[in-house]
Design a protein around this motif. Structure first.
Motif, PDB file in Angstrom:
ATOM      1  N   SER A 125       6.704  -3.618 -91.467  1.00 34.03           N
ATOM      2  CA  SER A 125       6.906  -2.167 -91.505  1.00 34.03           C
ATOM      3  C   SER A 125       7.500  -1.666 -90.197  1.00 34.03           C
ATOM      4  O   SER A 125       8.353  -0.779 -90.191  1.00 34.03           O
ATOM      5  N   LEU A 126       7.022  -2.260 -89.079  1.00 29.44           N
ATOM      6  CA  LEU A 126       7.555  -1.860 -87.780  1.00 29.44           C
ATOM      7  C   LEU A 126       9.031  -2.215 -87.674  1.00 29.44           C
ATOM      8  O   LEU A 126       9.840  -1.403 -87.197  1.00 29.44           O
ATOM      9  N   ARG A 127       9.377  -3.430 -88.123  1.00 24.66           N
ATOM     10  CA  ARG A 127      10.787  -3.820 -88.073  1.00 24.66           C
ATOM     11  C   ARG A 127      11.637  -2.906 -88.945  1.00 24.66           C
ATOM     12  O   ARG A 127      12.734  -2.498 -88.558  1.00 24.66           O
ATOM     13  N   MET A 128      11.106  -2.580 -90.130  1.00 18.29           N
ATOM     14  CA  MET A 128      11.853  -1.692 -91.015  1.00 18.29           C
ATOM     15  C   MET A 128      11.981  -0.303 -90.406  1.00 18.29           C
ATOM     16  O   MET A 128      13.034   0.336 -90.510  1.00 18.29           O
ATOM     17  N   SER A 129      10.886   0.154 -89.751  1.00 19.21           N
ATOM     18  CA  SER A 129      10.946   1.474 -89.106  1.00 19.21           C
ATOM     19  C   SER A 129      11.963   1.479 -87.977  1.00 19.21           C
ATOM     20  O   SER A 129      12.754   2.421 -87.829  1.00 19.21           O
ATOM     21  N   GLU A 130      11.928   0.396 -87.171  1.00 14.66           N
ATOM     22  CA  GLU A 130      12.908   0.307 -86.083  1.00 14.66           C
ATOM     23  C   GLU A 130      14.321   0.264 -86.638  1.00 14.66           C
ATOM     24  O   GLU A 130      15.248   0.889 -86.098  1.00 14.66           O
ATOM     25  N   ASP A 131      14.490  -0.469 -87.738  1.00 18.99           N
ATOM     26  CA  ASP A 131      15.802  -0.573 -88.348  1.00 18.99           C
ATOM     27  C   ASP A 131      16.260   0.782 -88.895  1.00 18.99           C
ATOM     28  O   ASP A 131      17.412   1.173 -88.756  1.00 18.99           O
ATOM     29  N   LEU A 178       1.206  -9.154 -90.610  1.00 19.68           N
ATOM     30  CA  LEU A 178       2.587  -9.408 -91.004  1.00 19.68           C
ATOM     31  C   LEU A 178       3.200  -8.191 -91.685  1.00 19.68           C
ATOM     32  O   LEU A 178       4.377  -7.869 -91.475  1.00 19.68           O
ATOM     33  N   THR A 179       2.369  -7.521 -92.514  1.00 21.26           N
ATOM     34  CA  THR A 179       2.866  -6.316 -93.183  1.00 21.26           C
ATOM     35  C   THR A 179       3.191  -5.227 -92.175  1.00 21.26           C
ATOM     36  O   THR A 179       4.222  -4.545 -92.282  1.00 21.26           O
ATOM     37  N   LEU A 180       2.298  -5.070 -91.179  1.00 23.38           N
ATOM     38  CA  LEU A 180       2.556  -4.064 -90.141  1.00 23.38           C
ATOM     39  C   LEU A 180       3.804  -4.415 -89.336  1.00 23.38           C
ATOM     40  O   LEU A 180       4.607  -3.530 -89.004  1.00 23.38           O
ATOM     41  N   GLU A 181       3.947  -5.719 -89.019  1.00 26.30           N
ATOM     42  CA  GLU A 181       5.133  -6.133 -88.271  1.00 26.30           C
ATOM     43  C   GLU A 181       6.399  -5.884 -89.090  1.00 26.30           C
ATOM     44  O   GLU A 181       7.412  -5.423 -88.549  1.00 26.30           O
ATOM     45  N   LEU A 224     -17.532 -20.079 -94.373  1.00 16.04           N
ATOM     46  CA  LEU A 224     -16.252 -20.411 -93.749  1.00 16.04           C
ATOM     47  C   LEU A 224     -15.093 -19.938 -94.617  1.00 16.04           C
ATOM     48  O   LEU A 224     -14.098 -19.413 -94.113  1.00 16.04           O
ATOM     49  N   ARG A 225     -15.254 -20.124 -95.942  1.00 11.37           N
ATOM     50  CA  ARG A 225     -14.199 -19.672 -96.853  1.00 11.37           C
ATOM     51  C   ARG A 225     -14.039 -18.156 -96.763  1.00 11.37           C
ATOM     52  O   ARG A 225     -12.919 -17.637 -96.774  1.00 11.37           O
ATOM     53  N   LEU A 226     -15.164 -17.434 -96.664  1.00 13.53           N
ATOM     54  CA  LEU A 226     -15.103 -15.983 -96.538  1.00 13.53           C
ATOM     55  C   LEU A 226     -14.436 -15.575 -95.229  1.00 13.53           C
ATOM     56  O   LEU A 226     -13.615 -14.645 -95.193  1.00 13.53           O
ATOM     57  N   LYS A 227     -14.791 -16.299 -94.145  1.00 14.99           N
ATOM     58  CA  LYS A 227     -14.165 -15.993 -92.859  1.00 14.99           C
ATOM     59  C   LYS A 227     -12.672 -16.284 -92.899  1.00 14.99           C
ATOM     60  O   LYS A 227     -11.861 -15.496 -92.379  1.00 14.99           O
ATOM     61  N   ASN A 228     -12.302 -17.409 -93.520  1.00 14.46           N
ATOM     62  CA  ASN A 228     -10.879 -17.734 -93.634  1.00 14.46           C
ATOM     63  C   ASN A 228     -10.140 -16.697 -94.465  1.00 14.46           C
ATOM     64  O   ASN A 228      -8.998 -16.334 -94.157  1.00 14.46           O
ATOM     65  N   LYS A 229     -10.806 -16.218 -95.521  1.00 15.65           N
ATOM     66  CA  LYS A 229     -10.189 -15.186 -96.350  1.00 15.65           C
ATOM     67  C   LYS A 229      -9.991 -13.905 -95.555  1.00 15.65           C
ATOM     68  O   LYS A 229      -8.939 -13.262 -95.637  1.00 15.65           O
ATOM     69  N   THR A 230     -11.011 -13.562 -94.749  1.00 18.55           N
ATOM     70  CA  THR A 230     -10.894 -12.365 -93.912  1.00 18.55           C
ATOM     71  C   THR A 230      -9.779 -12.522 -92.895  1.00 18.55           C
ATOM     72  O   THR A 230      -8.978 -11.597 -92.679  1.00 18.55           O
ATOM     73  N   LEU A 231      -9.722 -13.712 -92.259  1.00 16.16           N
ATOM     74  CA  LEU A 231      -8.655 -13.964 -91.276  1.00 16.16           C
ATOM     75  C   LEU A 231      -7.285 -13.915 -91.932  1.00 16.16           C
ATOM     76  O   LEU A 231      -6.322 -13.401 -91.346  1.00 16.16           O
ATOM     77  N   LEU A 232      -7.204 -14.463 -93.162  1.00 11.08           N
ATOM     78  CA  LEU A 232      -5.935 -14.437 -93.870  1.00 11.08           C
ATOM     79  C   LEU A 232      -5.527 -13.007 -94.204  1.00 11.08           C
ATOM     80  O   LEU A 232      -4.344 -12.646 -94.078  1.00 11.08           O
ATOM     81  N   GLU A 233      -6.511 -12.192 -94.623  1.00 11.04           N
ATOM     82  CA  GLU A 233      -6.204 -10.790 -94.906  1.00 11.04           C
ATOM     83  C   GLU A 233      -5.750 -10.060 -93.656  1.00 11.04           C
ATOM     84  O   GLU A 233      -4.808  -9.257 -93.697  1.00 11.04           O
ATOM     85  N   ILE A 234      -6.409 -10.372 -92.533  1.00 12.88           N
ATOM     86  CA  ILE A 234      -6.001  -9.751 -91.268  1.00 12.88           C
ATOM     87  C   ILE A 234      -4.583 -10.182 -90.904  1.00 12.88           C
ATOM     88  O   ILE A 234      -3.759  -9.365 -90.477  1.00 12.88           O
ATOM     89  N   GLU A 235      -4.302 -11.490 -91.084  1.00 13.14           N
ATOM     90  CA  GLU A 235      -2.965 -11.996 -90.761  1.00 13.14           C
ATOM     91  C   GLU A 235      -1.919 -11.367 -91.679  1.00 13.14           C
ATOM     92  O   GLU A 235      -0.826 -11.006 -91.227  1.00 13.14           O
ATOM     93  N   ASN A 236      -2.277 -11.221 -92.978  1.00  9.38           N
ATOM     94  CA  ASN A 236      -1.334 -10.592 -93.908  1.00  9.38           C
ATOM     95  C   ASN A 236      -1.086  -9.142 -93.541  1.00  9.38           C
ATOM     96  O   ASN A 236       0.050  -8.654 -93.630  1.00  9.38           O
ATOM     97  N   ARG A 237      -2.162  -8.443 -93.144  1.00 12.15           N
ATOM     98  CA  ARG A 237      -1.994  -7.043 -92.716  1.00 12.15           C
ATOM     99  C   ARG A 237      -1.121  -6.974 -91.469  1.00 12.15           C
ATOM    100  O   ARG A 237      -0.288  -6.073 -91.319  1.00 12.15           O
TER     101      ARG A 237
END
Length: 497
Positions: free
Chosen positions: A285-291, A280-283, A265-278
């Protein structure tokens, strides 16, 4: 037994709920005494039917005569003495106790469990084992190394071996070759006559260790009386010890399963957190690109016309005007080029717009009139870069298209409470209600058009704490007037962007 006998009327049935007790008649011969012993893994109830006997429980004496009874919990020391010259007969009820398994969910330690290693499991439940299990036992890992041992060995064990101080030399704890396999347990008899139970600890079909315990004399197993001075353990107590050993194994297995599930479960949560962080990073980057797209968005017609005007100045040798125009154009490029800047002061943003209008003045000359009214109280507030110029540019691309007459641009700022209000007005073509409705709905459509890009930029910067509105009215003083109103908080760090 040497002191008497037990006539069992009902014996324990392993694994059957409600049938885990043993009931029998215990007869103590005249003048005989049991040896002091510990009730390993069983609780007992005694009801005297005949005769008189003295019971010593944890050093305290109880005299039982017909009709008297005595309850003894697991883990106590006990012996019985028949002080008379007659038989003493007692009803004996003996029941194996349940080992209280620890609650793994309340554990706060983070020791991960690895397959083939039960050290973490023993570390987690060791204190419970020490408190709950009063029979001697030893736990080995897969390499036959001792990883846990309690100190409930009898004095007879300590007199003949060194099970706790030097377990390697103990006959019970070394490697045994002659083990007897029963239906649900394995046992052997050590050189000193003790019955020792040996149970493997399995997890996911792999042996990760073993538990060895009991160290008792059972004449029913040995086929003869035990050593002199050693308590001859009833079969009911032997069954209770076996049951507790199995419960210890079940607790270890439960811990292993729990800890492995927790790690997964901890590994899955870590994976989900990494996905969520990615994400957020993409979002981000997208906002910065749009800006950045908005920042770099200069109407090619404006740039073409400005360069033509500069070239015309060069031909007519208007040196001062040419110099000023080039400085203004370079200032505009210098303002919009930084891509890592998330906020500016409103005064800087208005300065950028003023350079833009000055260059437009080169093209339109006296046909363009600019009116400005600024409140110094709001000029220092934090705003996103390049959000105002596209709104002013929109006046030229839409409001003044096919327009005949003096083009008027009005720039105004004011302070209302803790809010800053900015107006951009033009006297160009008035919008009808249908067009206004379409433009207002298009603001939040993320369509990529000028005003939609500005709306997205403001939302990225302020979240929901802003308002952008468009109106188109007729004024008696100025005639038709289209106005974009921006209402934003004065104290804002711009951290969202």
């Amino acid at each position: 037994m040497s002191w008497g006998y037990i006539d069992w009327m009902y014996t324990h049935t392993e694994g059957v709920p409600g049938k885990s007790m043993n009931i029998g008649l215990c007869t103590i011969l005249p003048g005989q005494s049991q040896h002091e012993h510990m009730h390993y893994g069983v609780e007992q109830f005694i009801y005297t039917l005949k005769g008189k006997s003295l019971h010593i429980v944890n050093g305290r004496e109880y005299v039982l005569t017909p009709g008297k009874h005595l309850y003894m919990e697991a883990g106590i020391t006990h012996n019985t003495i028949n002080c008379t010259n007659k038989l003493s007969v007692e009803l004996l009820i003996s029941a194996p106790v349940t080992f209280q398994e620890p609650n793994h969910e309340n554990r706060e330690d983070s020791g991960a469990w690895y397959q083939g290693n039960i050290s973490a499991a023993i570390e987690a439940i060791g204190s419970v084992l020490m408190e709950s299990f009063r029979a001697p036992f030893t736990i080995f890992d897969a390499q036959k190394q001792i990883i846990f041992q309690n100190d409930y060995f009898s004095q007879y064990c300590h007199d003949n071996c060194t099970p706790t101080s030097n377990p390697v030399e103990c006959a019970c704890l070394g490697k045994q070759t002659k083990m007897k396999h029963e239906k649900d347990h394995i046992w052997f008899i050590c050189p000193h006559g003790h019955v020792v139970y040996h149970l493997p600890i399995l997890y996911r079909f792999k042996e990760i260790g073993a538990i060895r315990g009991g160290h008792i004399v059972v004449s029913e197993i040995n086929g003869q009386y035990g050593p002199i001075g050693v308590y001859d353990t009833p079969q009911s107590t032997a069954i209770g010890i076996q049951k507790m050993l199995k419960q210890v194994i079940q607790s270890i297995q439960a811990f292993c399963a729990f800890d492995m599930a927790r790690d997964e479960l901890r590994l899955k949560n870590k994976t989900l957190l990494e996905i969520e962080n990615r994400k957020l990073t993409l979002e981000k980057s997208l906002r910065m690109s749009e800006d950045n797209v908005t920042n770099l968005r200069i109407n090619r017609h404006f740039l073409f016309n400005t360069l033509n005007c500069i070239a015309d100045m060069a031909l007519h040798k208007k040196g001062d005007s040419l110099y000023t125009a080039i400085i203004q154009l370079s200032s505009m490029f210098r303002y919009i080029m930084p891509i890592d800047r998330s906020s500016v002061k409103l005064a800087q943003e208005i300065g950028y717009v003023e350079n833009y209008l000055a260059l437009q003045k080169l093209r339109y000359g006296d046909n363009l009139a600019v009116s400005k009214s600024f409140d110094d109280k709001v000029m220092g507030m934090t705003v996103p870069p390049n959000f105002l110029q596209p709104i002013v540019e929109n006046s030229f691309t839409h409001g003044f298209r096919d327009y005949a007459g003096i083009m008027r641009i009005f720039l105004e700022t004011s302070m209302t409470g803790n809010r800053g209000v900015i107006w951009v007005k033009n006297n160009g073509k008035r919008l009808d209600e249908a067009s206004l409705l379409r433009v207002r709905k298009g603001l939040s459509s993320n369509s990529g058009h000028a005003l939609s890009l500005i709306y997205t930029k403001l939302k990225s910067f302020y979240g929901e704490d802003f308002d952008m509105n468009i109106t188109s009215e007729f004024s008696q003083d100025d005639g038709p007037m289209t106005m974009v109103t921006l209402d934003v908080p004065i104290n804002h760090s711009g951290e969202a962007l």
